[in-house]
Structures are given as C-alpha cells and as structure tokens.
Enzyme design. Sequence first.
Site, PDB file in Angstrom:
ATOM      1  CD  GLN A 138     -70.463  28.276  22.241  1.00 50.26           C
ATOM      2  OE1 GLN A 138     -71.387  28.903  22.047  1.00 50.26           O
ATOM      3  NE2 GLN A 138     -69.494  28.400  22.963  1.00 50.26           N
ATOM      4  CE  LYS A 186     -68.501  27.889  26.739  1.00 46.09           C
ATOM      5  NZ  LYS A 186     -68.149  29.079  26.759  1.00 46.09           N
TER       6      LYS A 186
END
Length: 404
Positions: free
Chosen positions: A202, A225
Amino acid sequence: MFNINAVRADFPILNREVYGRPLVYLDNGATTQKPLCVLDAMRNEYLNVNANVHRGVHYLSQQATEQHEAARETVRRFINARSTSEIIFTRGTTESMNLVASSFTEAFMQPGDEVILSEMEHHSNIVPWQLMAAKRGIAIRVIPVTDDGELDMEAYRNLFTERTRLVSVTHVSNVLGTINPIKDIIAIAHAHDVPVMVDGAQSTPHLTIDVQQMDCDFFAFSGHKVYGPTGIGVLYGKEEWLDRMPPYQGGGEMIEHVSFEKTSFEHLPLKFEAGTPDYVASVGLAKALDYVDALGMDNICEHEKSLTRHCMEQLQTIPDMRLIGTAHEKDAVVSFLVGNIHPLDMGTLLDRLGIAVRTGHHCAQPLMDRYGILGTVRASFALYNTLDEVDTLVEGVKRVSRMF
C-alpha cells in the site's frame, strides 16, 4: 503537478458507466486500473516477442530474456536497490511474504524464537507466520495500535527479547491509511541486530520508495496495486540475507545442476524463481513503474493527500460519521462507518450510484477486533481520482444515510 484530464485519458475504463451513471472508482487499495501503455506493452510482447526466457538460443528467446531482465533493472531503479540480484519476481506481495516466512524461518529460527508483527497487518503478513508457528514452534508478538490508528512505539520497543529474530510490518495500513514511521521501526530493530521485512503493497503506489535509505532487509509489493498487471510482484532482499536463505520452491529455472543424488541452485535472484516466470507481466510492471515515475511520485503523493484531506473533512459533516483511522501521517485511504448502517448496505447502495468502494474486514480481521467492529466502508484513492469524485462519494453517503 500533472494534468489530471490527460492522465484520466490514459485509463479508458474510467469513461464507462455503471447502472447508467459515470463510474467513480474508489477501490484502488484492492487493485488499480491500468493505463493503455501497460496494456499495449503486454500485447506487443505476446504478438511479437513471445518465447520462454533465459535458456533459449533462438532470437525470440533472447529478446524476451533481454526485456524480462530490463524489467528487473527498472524495478531495481524504482526502489533504489543496490543490485538486480536483490530483485526477485513473485506472483505478488502475498507470495513474497510467504517466501520470507518460509525461507527465513527455515534458515534462522528455532522453536521459541520470535517474530514481531503489528495489530494492523494484512492477513498475508499474519497467516504465513501462523503456519510457521504451527510447523516450527516459533512465537508471534504483536505491536498494539492506538485509538487513532498509530503504532504504539513504546510498546514496540518493549517487545524485543533475546529470542527476537525478525520484525515484519506494513509500511502503510490498507484499512487505516496510516503511514508508519518505518525508518524508526527499522532503526530500533537494527539496534537489536534484528532484520526487518516491510509490506509495501500500500505504500509503493503512493510514496517514493528507497530501500537503501530505508535500510530495510526485505520489501515486498504487488504490480496490480501500482497500475501494473495482476499475478506479478516483487520481493527485494539484501543479498547478505538472500544468499543464506534456502529456496522457497523447487523446479526449473532456479537450478544450476540436478542429479538424483544432489541439486545445486542458481545464483541470485534466480534461486528463488522456480518455473517459467511471467515475462509478459514483468514487461507490463516495468511500463507501469515508468509511467508513475514520469508523472513524479512527489506529484502523485501531493495529489492523493489533497483527496484524502478533502474526503475526511467532508465526510465529517455527515451526522453519526465515524472515521476509522485518523493518524497524523495518513494517505490515500479513508475508512468509515455511519451510525448503525452496515458497511455492506452502504457499499451496495453506493454501487447503485456508480461509486465503487470496498466493504468488509479488508483482510485485517485482528484490526477489526481491535476497534470492536465487523468491517468498514473504505474509499481508496489513485492518481487519476478527482476532487469532484470525492464530492460525488460524499453526496452518495449523505443520500444513503438519509434512507436509514
């Protein structure tokens, strides 16, 4: 700052409608959309350079190998690793975490030895260690999280014992958006001669990553991501550790010589890359990293922080709003609950308005237990999101709230 309209034009999916409404895609913490340049690079690979890599003597194999290894160099440069020998391609952050849990435990841990995790970890940084605890008898110690979503650093300092062998923590929480003080975490561990594994799933899409400056011993992230394809990820590891760790899997590609009596393994990084690598996805990942690099990670970070601030400010104008995660250092994720509205109900109704958010426990059930909740609604931002989209979300939440 980059031109947001020009950026959005690179992502055709953002122009589609859902239930007759413009798509507002705010589930980027789960996966990001892919720019045309990534899709074009992968299509070209399949159309013109499709051949297995590393041992073929023919032209296509040589060309595919060159592009695959050039992608490894792109990753090395993007995270500022010292050498491409420290860049291992995996299927994603989850496989990277499993690789370290398995190989590090086998090489360096005995029954009773300890690994330090945190209360905000994704399941992929909990379950692999639980498997090792069951198989090898190691112990898991946990850094608590404060009410506002920050790690209790004093408690962390007190967790170290003579049996501590590794710290494995997330850089940015996928639920809270908290940016952990990773350099301090690493410095404290290193003062005890303990290496650190960082889950960067993240953080890599949102922050400049410099593994040498960070001084982490391992770092993992996923391609999907950070605007790249699914099914490919990266494990960075310092050579001094990777050299001493046994392979995680066996098969072709990772061997030097095989007989029925004994097998010798390839040098890094191939020692950890059993089987045919996804040489098409590696090219797509490299193109995605080049794309965000050209936009500038500082620009992306500034843009996403403005979205996060605006979202939190506007959501707090809604009665009975509860923000989960209000750390001072926070980016790109806003989790919330409204009154007694179940997050699944909120997410389902927002979806009918064309707004894509994530609901549930976000693969972080121990963190949900910490806050005494079953789940949250999570809006997570990317470089192509806009303030207008944030306002659409806020108006959608208001509309749903009035229905209950």
